[in-house]
Design a protein around this motif. Structure first.
Motif, PDB file in Angstrom:
ATOM      1  N   PRO A  12       0.819  -1.207   0.000  1.00 52.71           N
ATOM      2  CA  PRO A  12       0.000   0.000   0.000  1.00 52.71           C
ATOM      3  C   PRO A  12       0.860   1.266   0.000  1.00 52.71           C
ATOM      4  CG  PRO A  12      -0.165  -1.142   2.105  1.00 52.71           C
ATOM      5  CD  PRO A  12       0.686  -1.970   1.211  1.00 52.71           C
ATOM      6  N   THR A  13       0.282   2.353  -0.460  1.00 49.42           N
ATOM      7  CA  THR A  13       0.961   3.647  -0.450  1.00 49.42           C
ATOM      8  C   THR A  13       1.160   4.091   0.996  1.00 49.42           C
ATOM      9  OG1 THR A  13      -0.071   4.224  -2.539  1.00 49.42           O
ATOM     10  CG2 THR A  13       0.803   6.044  -1.210  1.00 49.42           C
ATOM     11  N   PHE A  14       2.356   4.575   1.311  1.00 51.38           N
ATOM     12  CA  PHE A  14       2.614   5.056   2.662  1.00 51.38           C
ATOM     13  C   PHE A  14       3.674   6.140   2.629  1.00 51.38           C
ATOM     14  CE2 PHE A  14       5.831   1.877   2.049  1.00 51.38           C
ATOM     15  CZ  PHE A  14       6.942   2.355   2.719  1.00 51.38           C
ATOM     16  N   ILE A  15       3.728   6.891   3.721  1.00 50.42           N
ATOM     17  CA  ILE A  15       4.797   7.866   3.920  1.00 50.42           C
ATOM     18  C   ILE A  15       5.398   7.601   5.291  1.00 50.42           C
ATOM     19  CG2 ILE A  15       3.836   9.662   2.430  1.00 50.42           C
ATOM     20  CD1 ILE A  15       2.832  11.072   4.986  1.00 50.42           C
ATOM     21  N   SER A  16       6.656   7.902   5.439  1.00 53.71           N
ATOM     22  CA  SER A  16       7.293   7.807   6.756  1.00 53.71           C
ATOM     23  C   SER A  16       8.264   8.967   6.898  1.00 53.71           C
ATOM     24  CB  SER A  16       8.005   6.469   6.938  1.00 53.71           C
ATOM     25  OG  SER A  16       9.078   6.344   6.044  1.00 53.71           O
ATOM     26  N   LEU A  17       8.396   9.398   8.134  1.00 54.95           N
ATOM     27  CA  LEU A  17       9.259  10.536   8.409  1.00 54.95           C
ATOM     28  C   LEU A  17       9.821  10.386   9.812  1.00 54.95           C
ATOM     29  CD1 LEU A  17      10.218  13.316   7.284  1.00 54.95           C
ATOM     30  CD2 LEU A  17       8.218  14.321   8.388  1.00 54.95           C
ATOM     31  N   GLY A  18      11.089  10.681   9.971  1.00 54.55           N
ATOM     32  CA  GLY A  18      11.712  10.652  11.285  1.00 54.55           C
ATOM     33  C   GLY A  18      12.418   9.346  11.569  1.00 54.55           C
ATOM     34  N   LEU A  26      -3.332   5.635  11.311  1.00 54.60           N
ATOM     35  CA  LEU A  26      -4.408   5.058  10.518  1.00 54.60           C
ATOM     36  C   LEU A  26      -5.459   6.127  10.244  1.00 54.60           C
ATOM     37  CD1 LEU A  26      -4.831   1.733  12.518  1.00 54.60           C
ATOM     38  CD2 LEU A  26      -3.443   2.133  10.471  1.00 54.60           C
ATOM     39  N   HIS A  27      -5.865   6.244   8.993  1.00 53.31           N
ATOM     40  CA  HIS A  27      -6.865   7.246   8.631  1.00 53.31           C
ATOM     41  C   HIS A  27      -8.273   6.692   8.812  1.00 53.31           C
ATOM     42  CE1 HIS A  27      -7.793   5.210   4.832  1.00 53.31           C
ATOM     43  NE2 HIS A  27      -6.481   5.048   4.676  1.00 53.31           N
ATOM     44  N   GLY A  28      -9.238   7.579   8.797  1.00 50.08           N
ATOM     45  CA  GLY A  28     -10.638   7.188   8.912  1.00 50.08           C
ATOM     46  C   GLY A  28     -11.242   6.866   7.558  1.00 50.08           C
ATOM     47  N   ILE A  29     -12.514   6.517   7.550  1.00 49.05           N
ATOM     48  CA  ILE A  29     -13.211   6.186   6.317  1.00 49.05           C
ATOM     49  C   ILE A  29     -13.211   7.402   5.395  1.00 49.05           C
ATOM     50  CG2 ILE A  29     -15.482   5.635   5.344  1.00 49.05           C
ATOM     51  CD1 ILE A  29     -15.963   3.891   7.765  1.00 49.05           C
ATOM     52  N   GLY A  30     -12.884   7.147   4.146  1.00 50.33           N
ATOM     53  CA  GLY A  30     -12.858   8.222   3.159  1.00 50.33           C
ATOM     54  C   GLY A  30     -11.586   9.047   3.184  1.00 50.33           C
ATOM     55  N   GLY A  31     -10.655   8.709   4.043  1.00 43.54           N
ATOM     56  CA  GLY A  31      -9.423   9.477   4.158  1.00 43.54           C
ATOM     57  C   GLY A  31      -8.267   8.812   3.448  1.00 43.54           C
ATOM     58  N   GLY A  32      -7.104   9.273   3.776  1.00 44.69           N
ATOM     59  CA  GLY A  32      -5.871   8.739   3.232  1.00 44.69           C
ATOM     60  C   GLY A  32      -4.711   9.254   4.059  1.00 44.69           C
ATOM     61  N   HIS A  33      -3.508   8.917   3.640  1.00 40.54           N
ATOM     62  CA  HIS A  33      -2.333   9.299   4.426  1.00 40.54           C
ATOM     63  C   HIS A  33      -2.161  10.818   4.520  1.00 40.54           C
ATOM     64  CE1 HIS A  33      -0.451   9.379   0.389  1.00 40.54           C
ATOM     65  NE2 HIS A  33       0.386  10.247   0.925  1.00 40.54           N
ATOM     66  N   ARG A  34      -2.677  11.535   3.552  1.00 45.20           N
ATOM     67  CA  ARG A  34      -2.541  12.998   3.588  1.00 45.20           C
ATOM     68  C   ARG A  34      -3.351  13.633   4.728  1.00 45.20           C
ATOM     69  NH1 ARG A  34      -2.706  11.395  -1.643  1.00 45.20           N
ATOM     70  NH2 ARG A  34      -0.917  11.931  -2.922  1.00 45.20           N
ATOM     71  N   ALA A  35      -4.384  12.929   5.183  1.00 40.70           N
ATOM     72  CA  ALA A  35      -5.229  13.463   6.262  1.00 40.70           C
ATOM     73  C   ALA A  35      -4.465  13.598   7.579  1.00 40.70           C
ATOM     74  CB  ALA A  35      -6.454  12.576   6.465  1.00 40.70           C
ATOM     75  N   TRP A  53      -0.314   5.307   6.243  1.00 45.37           N
ATOM     76  CA  TRP A  53      -0.552   4.512   5.043  1.00 45.37           C
ATOM     77  C   TRP A  53      -1.982   4.693   4.558  1.00 45.37           C
ATOM     78  CZ3 TRP A  53      -2.778  -0.796   4.729  1.00 45.37           C
ATOM     79  CH2 TRP A  53      -3.568  -1.104   5.822  1.00 45.37           C
ATOM     80  N   ASP A  54      -2.176   4.351   3.280  1.00 48.14           N
ATOM     81  CA  ASP A  54      -3.505   4.326   2.685  1.00 48.14           C
ATOM     82  C   ASP A  54      -4.002   2.890   2.727  1.00 48.14           C
ATOM     83  OD1 ASP A  54      -3.437   7.017   2.056  1.00 48.14           O
ATOM     84  OD2 ASP A  54      -2.817   6.705  -0.013  1.00 48.14           O
ATOM     85  N   MET A  55      -5.091   2.662   3.440  1.00 46.92           N
ATOM     86  CA  MET A  55      -5.662   1.316   3.471  1.00 46.92           C
ATOM     87  C   MET A  55      -6.089   0.924   2.055  1.00 46.92           C
ATOM     88  SD  MET A  55      -7.772   1.159   7.045  1.00 46.92           S
ATOM     89  CE  MET A  55      -8.499   2.787   7.060  1.00 46.92           C
ATOM     90  N   PRO A  56      -6.164  -0.377   1.747  1.00 45.45           N
ATOM     91  CA  PRO A  56      -6.544  -0.812   0.404  1.00 45.45           C
ATOM     92  C   PRO A  56      -7.854  -0.160  -0.052  1.00 45.45           C
ATOM     93  CG  PRO A  56      -5.817  -2.682   1.701  1.00 45.45           C
ATOM     94  CD  PRO A  56      -5.894  -1.501   2.645  1.00 45.45           C
TER      95      PRO A  56
END
Length: 67
Positions: A12-18, A26-35, A53-56
């Motif tokens: 899955p798409t993800f970002i990491s920092l630090g 973990l994002h909520g329904i309708g969200g994504g890692h940018r949230a 991360w962006d859930m499937p």
């Protein structure tokens, strides 16, 4: 394509920092890692490795087939 033990493994798409202890965001329904991007930056500045991360099927991650 299938997730897990299938012929094709999808990450899955993800970002990491630090660096440091890992915090998984973990994002909520309708969200994504940018949230949660502002929280990722905050936790990274406090000495953590923040991962979001962006859930499937959400954000930039493809859905699990068949969906």
């Amino acid at each position: 394509m299938r997730w897990g033990g299938g012929v094709h493994r999808m990450i899955p798409t993800f970002i990491s920092l630090g660096a440091g202890p890992v915090i998984l965001m973990l994002h909520g329904i309708g969200g994504g890692h940018r949230a949660v991007a502002p929280q990722v930056e905050t936790f990274a500045s406090l000495g953590y490795c923040a991962v979001a991360w962006d859930m499937p099927g959400y954000g930039d991650s493809p859905p699990i087939e068949p969906y």
